[in-house]
Design an enzyme around this catalytic site. Structure first.
Site, mmCIF file in Angstrom:
data_model
loop_
_atom_site.group_PDB
_atom_site.id
_atom_site.type_symbol
_atom_site.label_atom_id
_atom_site.label_comp_id
_atom_site.label_asym_id
_atom_site.label_seq_id
_atom_site.Cartn_x
_atom_site.Cartn_y
_atom_site.Cartn_z
ATOM 1 N N CYS A 97 0.809 -1.221 0.000
ATOM 2 C CA CYS A 97 0.000 0.000 0.000
ATOM 3 C C CYS A 97 0.841 1.268 0.000
ATOM 4 C CB CYS A 97 -0.970 -0.005 1.180
ATOM 5 S SG CYS A 97 -0.206 -0.010 2.821
ATOM 6 N N HIS B 261 -2.507 0.932 7.115
ATOM 7 C CA HIS B 261 -2.903 0.876 5.706
ATOM 8 C C HIS B 261 -3.153 2.283 5.175
ATOM 9 C CE1 HIS B 261 -4.187 -1.080 2.087
ATOM 10 N NE2 HIS B 261 -5.405 -0.571 2.126
ATOM 11 N N HIS C 50 -6.096 1.315 -3.881
ATOM 12 C CA HIS C 50 -5.133 0.834 -2.888
ATOM 13 C C HIS C 50 -4.611 -0.550 -3.266
ATOM 14 C CE1 HIS C 50 -8.062 -1.750 -0.243
ATOM 15 N NE2 HIS C 50 -8.517 -1.690 -1.473
#
Length: 213
Positions: free
Chosen positions: A94, A142, A154
């Site tokens: 990510c 994240h 993402h």
């Protein structure tokens, strides 16, 4: 103050100039712009790491990239497999996706979420997010790129690929939303004589070419 923090202040100052142009004479507005130019120039010696110890995000060509450009850059990587620690088209995680997308636009950001979640300026809620903003969830584990229209891009987790999906989080799930690229201001084109705009452009050019050392 880092360069990215200075850029975050530009939109606010430009808005003030717009108000000044309607309330004061052109001379007063120009004087205010000159003061802004001098202040911006003074940032030249402070482009190192911030007091938080987080490497600053730097913009190679200030004002050239937009949030829409960030989304377009991210879309190039749709379908790339998730690879922990990866940061290129062969595989990425990510934060590797975020770093690569911004690097494609000449913007250097920290490699890890822990650094990326501290750059730019804070956005109050998901409803206020603009394309290109960064959304951090999972207690800082994240990070996603807001794509507009309540969608995000993402790199989810092992076994998945970089994806464009509906924004599945709520404000309660979000640790922070960061705006790395300031939104354009109407003040940039508000001055009939161009005086304040010219001074801002000159200050930015000076900061970009001589301020970053």
């Amino acid at each position: 103050m880092t360069m990215i923090e200075a850029m975050g202040r530009i939109g606010e100052i430009q808005s003030s100039l717009l108000q000044l142009s309607g309330a004061k004479s052109a001379t007063a507005a120009t004087d205010t712009s000159a003061a802004f130019a001098a202040s911006l120039a003074s940032f030249g010696g402070t482009s190192g790491a911030s007091g938080t110890g987080v490497p600053p995000a730097t913009i190679a060509n200030p004002g050239a990239a937009t949030g829409t450009d960030v989304v377009a850059s991210a879309q190039k990587y749709l379908g790339v497999p998730y690879v922990f620690g990866g940061e290129d088209a062969s595989g990425m995680d990510c934060s590797g996706l975020v770093q690569r997308v911004y690097a494609d636009l000449g913007i250097d950001v920290p490699r890890l979420v822990s650094g990326q979640m501290k750059i730019g300026t804070e956005v109050g809620s998901l409803a206020q997010a603009k394309p290109g903003d960064l959304i951090v969830t999972g207690g800082g584990e994240h990070i996603l790129i807001y794509a507009g229209n309540n969608r995000v891009i993402h790199a989810p987790y092992e076994g998945r690929t970089v994806s464009l999906v509906d924004a599945y989080m709520t404000d309660a799930d979000i640790d922070t939303i960061r705006r790395v690229i300031p939104q354009p201001s109407a003040a940039a084109s508000a001055s009939p004589g161009g005086g304040s705009t010219d001074l801002i452009s000159a200050a930015l050019a000076s900061f970009a070419t001589g301020g970053a050392r």
